[in-house]
Every structure is written in C-alpha cells, then in structure tokens.
Design a protein around this motif. Sequence first.
Motif, PDB file in Angstrom:
ATOM      1  N   SER A  45       0.821  -1.218   0.000  1.00  0.00           N
ATOM      2  CA  SER A  45       0.000   0.000   0.000  1.00  0.00           C
ATOM      3  C   SER A  45       0.844   1.252   0.000  1.00  0.00           C
ATOM      4  O   SER A  45       0.315   2.355  -0.050  1.00  0.00           O
ATOM      5  CB  SER A  45      -0.946  -0.004   1.209  1.00  0.00           C
ATOM      6  N   GLY A  46       2.169   1.123   0.054  1.00  0.00           N
ATOM      7  CA  GLY A  46       3.033   2.283   0.029  1.00  0.00           C
ATOM      8  C   GLY A  46       3.308   2.840   1.402  1.00  0.00           C
ATOM      9  O   GLY A  46       4.017   3.814   1.550  1.00  0.00           O
ATOM     10  N   VAL A  47       2.735   2.253   2.428  1.00  0.00           N
ATOM     11  CA  VAL A  47       2.944   2.735   3.788  1.00  0.00           C
ATOM     12  C   VAL A  47       4.100   1.959   4.398  1.00  0.00           C
ATOM     13  O   VAL A  47       4.146   0.737   4.302  1.00  0.00           O
ATOM     14  CB  VAL A  47       1.665   2.556   4.637  1.00  0.00           C
ATOM     15  N   LYS A  48       4.976   2.653   5.035  1.00  0.00           N
ATOM     16  CA  LYS A  48       6.139   2.031   5.643  1.00  0.00           C
ATOM     17  C   LYS A  48       5.707   1.323   6.930  1.00  0.00           C
ATOM     18  O   LYS A  48       5.029   1.919   7.762  1.00  0.00           O
ATOM     19  CB  LYS A  48       7.180   3.098   5.935  1.00  0.00           C
ATOM     20  N   PRO A  49       6.098   0.016   7.103  1.00  0.00           N
ATOM     21  CA  PRO A  49       5.698  -0.684   8.331  1.00  0.00           C
ATOM     22  C   PRO A  49       6.450  -0.106   9.528  1.00  0.00           C
ATOM     23  O   PRO A  49       7.530   0.471   9.380  1.00  0.00           O
ATOM     24  CB  PRO A  49       6.104  -2.124   8.074  1.00  0.00           C
ATOM     25  N   PRO A  50       5.842  -0.225  10.703  1.00  0.00           N
ATOM     26  CA  PRO A  50       6.496   0.340  11.878  1.00  0.00           C
ATOM     27  C   PRO A  50       7.777  -0.431  12.198  1.00  0.00           C
ATOM     28  O   PRO A  50       7.853  -1.640  12.030  1.00  0.00           O
ATOM     29  CB  PRO A  50       5.466   0.179  12.989  1.00  0.00           C
ATOM     30  N   ILE A  69      13.994  -5.537  17.894  1.00  0.00           N
ATOM     31  CA  ILE A  69      14.025  -6.955  17.568  1.00  0.00           C
ATOM     32  C   ILE A  69      13.366  -7.819  18.637  1.00  0.00           C
ATOM     33  O   ILE A  69      12.765  -8.838  18.333  1.00  0.00           O
ATOM     34  CB  ILE A  69      15.480  -7.410  17.295  1.00  0.00           C
ATOM     35  N   ASP A  70      13.436  -7.402  19.880  1.00  0.00           N
ATOM     36  CA  ASP A  70      12.836  -8.232  20.932  1.00  0.00           C
ATOM     37  C   ASP A  70      11.324  -8.084  21.010  1.00  0.00           C
ATOM     38  O   ASP A  70      10.658  -8.835  21.706  1.00  0.00           O
ATOM     39  CB  ASP A  70      13.480  -7.928  22.281  1.00  0.00           C
ATOM     40  N   GLU A  71      10.738  -7.135  20.270  1.00  0.00           N
ATOM     41  CA  GLU A  71       9.292  -6.947  20.282  1.00  0.00           C
ATOM     42  C   GLU A  71       8.622  -7.413  18.991  1.00  0.00           C
ATOM     43  O   GLU A  71       7.417  -7.297  18.850  1.00  0.00           O
ATOM     44  CB  GLU A  71       8.980  -5.465  20.520  1.00  0.00           C
ATOM     45  N   VAL A  72       9.387  -7.958  18.059  1.00  0.00           N
ATOM     46  CA  VAL A  72       8.820  -8.425  16.800  1.00  0.00           C
ATOM     47  C   VAL A  72       8.011  -9.693  17.083  1.00  0.00           C
ATOM     48  O   VAL A  72       8.478 -10.600  17.781  1.00  0.00           O
ATOM     49  CB  VAL A  72       9.940  -8.713  15.781  1.00  0.00           C
TER      50      VAL A  72
END
Length: 128
Positions: free
Chosen positions: A5-10, A14-17
């Motif tokens: 959609s063209g929106v950058k993911p947040p 790394i420990d919260e993925v």
Amino acid sequence: MTSNSGVKPPQLPIDEVPIDPKAEAISIARGQATGQDESNFFAEDAARYKLLHNQQKLGHLGKLWGSSSSAPTNIAGMLLILCIVIVCCSFFPANQTPGLDDLRKWLYGITTTCLGFLFGAKTSSKGE
C-alpha cells in the motif's frame, strides 16, 4: 522498505517483533554417520584419486593396453583372439590354396605361443 500500500511498516525493536506461529521449528538433529563411515568415505575418495592419477599417467597406449604390469597379458590375449578369428575365417573361402595352408600354420604357431605366454604368466604370478 514499503508494503504494497506504500505505507512504511512500523520499526519495532528486535525483541518486540511478533513470532510467526506457523514457522517451522529449528531442530538440531545429530549426524547419523559413524567413525567407520567417515573412514570409508575417505578411503573411497583416495581410491578414486589414485584411479584418476593412474589414468593420467598411462598415456594413449596405456589407456588401450593397460598399465605396464598388465600390458603384456592384454596384448597376448588380443593377439590370441585375433589369430583365432583369422583361422576361423580362413576356412570360409571355397578355393583353398597352399598359401592359405601356410598362413594357418603360422597362425597356429602364434596362437600356441600366445597360449603358452598367457598360461606361463598366470603360473609365474602365483609363485611370487
């Protein structure tokens, strides 16, 4: 990197993925090979190397006749087969000449010499 959609993911630390529950688990399986298997592997590789090395050392005639230890036997065997074939073919012509009889006498002599060499070579190698 952007999504479709063209929106950058947040960007999460790394420990919260979140972990994908459908992902395959990492399994650490021990190898099933034994020390004897490893030894056999290296022995086969050494034999393959020795064979390739010997093939390169033989040259053109060596590839045809074999190594120096087996070449005389191979040549005598080929000569024996050739003489037998020629003797058999010499009986086919309808017109038998004295020259053909002389040729057969020579071929019989060569054939028996080859047989003597082959049987002598076999018995001398047993004695060593």
